[in-house]
Design a protein around this motif. Sequence first.
Motif, PDB file in Angstrom:
ATOM      1  N   TYR A   1      -2.622   2.488  -7.619  1.00 46.44           N
ATOM      2  CA  TYR A   1      -1.865   1.588  -8.493  1.00 46.44           C
ATOM      3  C   TYR A   1      -0.419   1.483  -8.022  1.00 46.44           C
ATOM      4  CZ  TYR A   1      -0.106   5.913 -10.617  1.00 46.44           C
ATOM      5  OH  TYR A   1       0.486   7.147 -10.818  1.00 46.44           O
ATOM      6  N   TYR A   2       0.158   0.337  -8.291  1.00 44.65           N
ATOM      7  CA  TYR A   2       1.575   0.098  -8.077  1.00 44.65           C
ATOM      8  C   TYR A   2       2.282   0.333  -9.409  1.00 44.65           C
ATOM      9  CZ  TYR A   2       5.912  -2.579  -7.604  1.00 44.65           C
ATOM     10  OH  TYR A   2       7.223  -2.969  -7.608  1.00 44.65           O
TER      11      TYR A   2
ATOM     12  N   THR B   1       0.834  -1.207   0.000  1.00 43.73           N
ATOM     13  CA  THR B   1       0.000   0.000   0.000  1.00 43.73           C
ATOM     14  C   THR B   1       0.865   1.252   0.000  1.00 43.73           C
ATOM     15  OG1 THR B   1      -1.892  -1.064   1.076  1.00 43.73           O
ATOM     16  CG2 THR B   1      -1.667   1.326   1.366  1.00 43.73           C
TER      17      THR B   1
ATOM     18  N   GLN C   1       2.112   2.350  -3.364  1.00 41.30           N
ATOM     19  CA  GLN C   1       1.140   2.717  -4.387  1.00 41.30           C
ATOM     20  C   GLN C   1       1.062   4.231  -4.587  1.00 41.30           C
ATOM     21  OE1 GLN C   1      -2.354   0.486  -2.786  1.00 41.30           O
ATOM     22  NE2 GLN C   1      -2.451  -0.420  -4.831  1.00 41.30           N
TER      23      GLN C   1
END
Length: 286
Positions: free
Chosen positions: A31-32, A12, A15
């Motif tokens: 998003y990563y 998290t 991200q």
Amino acid sequence: MVALDADHEAWTAAQSSTTAVVDGNELDVAYYEAGGDNDGPPAIFLHGIPTWSFLWRGIAPAVAEDRHVIAPDLVGYGNSQRSDDFDRSIRAQTSVLSELIAEAGYDEVDLVAHDIGGGVALRYAAARPEEVRKLVLSNAACFDSWPVEFINSLGVPGVVEGWDDEEFEGKMSFLFAEGAHGEADPEFVAGMRAPWARDGGRTALSRAAVATNTNHTTGIDYGEITAETLCLWGADDVLQPIDNAERLADAVAGDAAVVGLDDAFHWVTHDRTETYREEVRAFLAD
């Protein structure tokens, strides 16, 4: 880069976020992202239900050594927006994917997708065949193969919301049970469970289940898909059997191959992480 053994909190923290407009709603998308301007088009990783981009923790960082990668949380999932006022269906998720690709200015992408993420990838590849170079599909929702009974049950009003904490944890452990012996890996289960365990998470899970719609994959013109396709499948999956991979390989217009990974069930990226990772890297590198 997030290490293979990183937990969901580290994922998290890695991200970023952006927005996408779906049916007039501006939605937050987590998003990563990793990798630089390496050779080849970017690789976009798409998860399914009831997972989030953490599904790719053992895969995407390694692929990022070869190319740019992006792994979004579908809207309604993970750390993306989860309010009650928008559609979470494959149709809507395909619209989000289209916005993310357009915003980034990509002319061509590779897509790696699991479960309903596979349905999103298939729908996008059929609508925009010139934009998808390679397609990896893993235990993907396709044709009329879904939703499965367990996911259907999550969408019944009041079912998920009525679980107490013990029942919720038991259901998640059962769903993400690893291997033939039904043993759940605590870190994997904890990571997959985490977004749904937050405030409002059980309602969000119910909304995601309600949004499953078989018509969004039965209506795809699979013959329009020209991307070179690898159906990289957990061979022992009972939710999306490997017969579906053979059917997909026959249906798409581009060159297609089926690789079944033994001792892998629906969560193939977890059950056979190392082999899955190397198969993806080799396929995308060709």
